[in-house]
Design an enzyme around this catalytic site. Structure first.
Site, short mmCIF file in Angstrom:
data_model
loop_
_atom_site.label_atom_id
_atom_site.label_comp_id
_atom_site.label_asym_id
_atom_site.label_seq_id
_atom_site.Cartn_x
_atom_site.Cartn_y
_atom_site.Cartn_z
N GLU A 89 0.63 -0.94 0.44
CA GLU A 89 -0.12 0.28 0.05
C GLU A 89 0.97 1.25 -0.22
O GLU A 89 0.77 2.18 -0.54
CB GLU A 89 -1.17 -0.20 0.96
N HIS A 144 -1.62 -7.33 9.91
CA HIS A 144 -2.54 -7.78 8.57
C HIS A 144 -2.24 -9.24 8.26
O HIS A 144 -2.15 -9.86 7.57
CB HIS A 144 -2.18 -6.01 7.82
N GLU A 174 -2.65 -12.42 6.91
CA GLU A 174 -2.83 -12.47 5.70
C GLU A 174 -1.14 -13.46 5.51
O GLU A 174 -1.02 -13.11 4.17
CB GLU A 174 -2.69 -11.63 4.47
N LEU A 202 -4.19 -0.51 12.68
CA LEU A 202 -3.56 1.33 12.66
C LEU A 202 -4.96 1.22 13.30
O LEU A 202 -5.54 1.50 13.65
CB LEU A 202 -4.34 2.16 11.27
N VAL A 203 -6.27 0.37 12.35
CA VAL A 203 -8.04 0.63 13.26
C VAL A 203 -8.11 -0.69 13.42
O VAL A 203 -7.08 -1.80 12.92
CB VAL A 203 -8.05 1.35 11.78
CO CO Z 1 -7.13 -6.63 4.77
#
Ligand code: CO
Length: 487
Positions: A89, A144, A174, A202-203
Site C-alpha cells: 500500500e 495484517h 494474511e 492502525l484501525v
Molecule cells: Co485485509
C-alpha cells in the site's frame, strides 16, 4: 508558498474506529503543524467506494487529493502515511505521488515501522498502553500480513516486544507468522492459560472485529476451543498515543526535508539619499539572495543607484513596471513580476524588492506584494522615509502641526475638490503639470508660502522655497507643499 500535509491511510468503513485512529492521527498532525493545511486520502478504492455508496461520504484517493492540492495552488506537500510498514500500500502511494513531484515540492514521511528506533518506540508505547498480561496470560497481536517482503517486519516487531515482555506474540491474518505459529508457541508454555487479543493494525476494523474477535473461525473462537480463556481489545494502533507521536515525528522529517520557501521583502529605499535608508532596510538588502529593482525605462534608475551602495554581489533583477494607464498592460507586468518572484521563493530564496520612498505610499510595489501574498508566501514590508517628509526637512518646515490636517494628493490625477478641504497639502509627482498646479493654487489663494522640491536628496535636487516664483516645468519626482491653515 502554500503548504499542506496529506495524511494517507488505507481507510476503514467503520466510522467509530475511523474517528479514533485515522482522524485522531490527522488531528495530531494538525496540532503539531498549525500552519499547514491537513488533508485526507485513502489508498483503498474498495473502502472509498463503500463509504460513498453507504454514507454519501466523499474521500479522495491519493491522486485526487494531490490533484486538488495542485489546483488550489499548493506548492509544498508533506505526505504522511499511516501505513504500518513499507509494503504494497505504501509503494502504491509512492507511485501515485510520482507525477506530482515534477510540478510540486513533495516529501514523504516514513510508515510506522522504518528505523530500528521506530520498533523500539512502538514496543515501548504499546506495552504501556495495552492491558498488561497476567503471569498466566499471553498478549497476542494480530497484524495484517502481506506477500510483500516487508512482512518480515512482524518478526522483528515480535522480537523487540519480547525483549520487554516474553509473553507477547505477533501473528498475521494474511502473512507469516500465522495463528498456527501462535498455537505452537503457546504449547511450549503450558503455564499460559489465558490470552489477550489485540489488533496490530492502525484501525480496529473488519479484521479485528471478525477475524480476531468474531464468532466461528475467529482467533478468539479457535483459541477458546484450544482451552484458553480469551479477552479482546478492540482498539486500533491509531488510538495509542505513542503511535500517533511516531507518525507526527515521521511527518516532521518530511516537513523538514521540504525546501524552505523564501520571503519577499518590500524595502522602502527612502527619497534617494543613500544615507536615508533604515538600518533594517540595509540589513535586508545585504542579506537578500536576490534584489529586485523597478525598471521604469527612465534615465534616473534611482532605486538602482540607492541599491548599489548596499549590494554585495547579489543577483539583481530589473522589473519592468510600465508607466502607462492601460490596466491590462500594467496588470500583465505585475503578474509577470509576481510570478518571477514566486518562482524564486519556491527555490528558498530571500527576495528584496527595493522601492523609492515608502512602499505603502503610491508605490507600484504593493500591486506585486499583494499578488505574492495571495499565493500564500511570506511577505514583509520595511518602511522607508517618504519623499514629502524629506522635502519638508529640506525646507526646514513642518508638514502639519497642532490641529492641522495633512492631505497627500497625487497631483497627476484630478484633485479639484480636494483643494477646498482645509488643511496642509502635499502634491506628489506633479511633474509636467506643475505650472498648472501653480496656476490653480494662485486662483485658490493658496500659493502664499507654497514650496517645491524636485528630486529631493538626490544629486540633481532642486529646491524652490517660493513656489510662486517657479517659471519652468519640472521632472517626475517633484513635490509641492502648500499650507492650507487650520480647520
Ligand atoms: Co485485509
Amino acid at each position: 508558498m502554500k503548504k499542506a500535509i496529506l495524511a494517507v491511510s488505507f481507510g476503514t468503513s467503520y466510522p467509530d474506529t475511523l474517528e479514533k485512529t485515522i482522524a485522531a492521527t490527522e488531528q495530531a498532525l494538525a496540532a503539531a503543524f498549525p500552519d499547514w493545511e491537513v488533508r485526507r486520502a485513502f489508498t483503498s478504492g474498495m473502502i472509498i467506494r463503500k463509504l460513498r455508496q453507504r454514507d454519501g461520504l466523499r474521500i479522495d484517493d491519493v491522486n485526487q487529493a494531490m490533484h486538488r492540492l495542485e489546483e488550489e495552488g499548493f506548492t509544498h506537500v508533506a505526505v504522511q502515511s499511516t501505513h504500518v510498514m513499507h509494503g504494497e500500500e505504501y509503494e502504491k502511494m509512492l507511485a501515485q505521488l510520482e507525477p506530482y513531484r515534477l510540478r510540486m515540492q513533495v516529501r514523504v514521511g516514513m510508515p510506522l515501522l522504518h528505523a530500528e528506533s521506530d520498533y523500539a518506540a512502538v514496543a515501548d508505547g504499546l506495552l504501556k498502553w495495552l492491558p498488561q498480561p497476567e503471569p498466566d496470560e499471553a498478549l497476542v497481536l494480530m497484524g495484517h500480513g502481506t506477500p510483500h517482503f516487508a512482512n518480515a517486519a512482524y518478526a522483528q516487531m515480535e522480537h523487540m516486544l519480547q525483549a520487554q515482555c516474553e509473553r507477547v506474540l505477533v501473528a498475521t491474518v494474511e502473512g507469516y507468522p500465522t495463528l498456527d505459529s501462535v498455537r505452537q508457541q503457546l504449547a511450549k508454555h503450558p503455564a499460559i492459560r489465558k490470552v489477550i487479543l489485540a489488533p496490530f493494525m492502525l484501525v480496529a476494523g473488519d479484521h479485528a472485529r471478525n477475524d480476531m474477535a468474531g464468532g466461528e473461525g475467529s482467533w478468539k473462537a479457535e483459541l477458546e476451543a484450544d482451552g484458553y480463556a480469551a479477552r479482546c481489545v478492540l482498539q486500533g494502533l491509531g488510538e495509542c498515543p505513542a503511535v500517533r507521536a511516531l507518525f507526527v515525528e515521521h511527518c516532521r522529517q518530511a516537513v523538514q526535508a521540504l525546501p524552505q520557501g523564501g520571503k519577499l521583502w518590500g524595502v522602502g529605499g527612502g527619497p534617494g539619499d543613500s544615507e536615508l535608508l533604515t538600518m533594517k532596510a540595509v540589513r535586508v538588502l545585504r542579506q537578500a539572495d536576490v534584489v529586485m529593482v523597478p525598471d521604469t525605462n527612465g534615465p534616473e534608475k534611482t532605486a538602482l543607484n540607492i541599491a548599489r551602495h548596499y549590494l554585495d554581489g547579489q543577483e539583481m533583477i530589473l522589473v519592468r513596471t510600465p508607466m502607462v494607464r492601460d490596466r491590462a498592460v500594467v496588470d500583465a507586468a505585475y503578474d509577470a513580476a509576481a510570478g518571477q518572484i514566486c518562482a524564486l521563493l519556491d527555490q528558498g530564496k530571500q527576495v528584496a524588492f527595493l522601492t523609492l520612498g515608502d512602499p505603502t505610499i503610491y508605490s507600484t510595489y504593493m500591486y506585486i506584494h499583494e499578488r505574492v501574498q495571495r499565493q500564500g508566501y511570506a511577505v514583509e514590508i520595511v518602511p522607508g522615509v517618504p519623499s514629502f517628509c524629506a522635502a519638508a526637512a529640506r525646507l526646514n518646515t513642518s508638514l502639519c502641526q497642532g490641529s492641522e490636517p495633512l492631505l497627500i494628493i497625487p497631483a497627476s490625477h484630478s484633485h479639484e475638490e480636494l483643494l477646498d478641504v482645509p488643511g496642509n497639502k502635499v502634491f506628489m509627482k506633479s511633474g509636467k503639470a506643475i505650472l498648472e498646479l501653480q496656476e490653480t493654487l494662485r486662483e485658490k489663494g493658496m500659493l502664499d508660502g507654497a514650496a517645491m522640491v524636485e528630486n529631493c536628496t538626490m544629486d540633481n535636487e532642486r529646491v524652490v522655497p517660493d513656489f510662486s516664483q517657479m517659471q519652468e516645468p519640472s521632472g517626475y519626482f517633484s513635490l509641492v507643499i502648500a499650507k492650507g491653515g487650520s480647520v
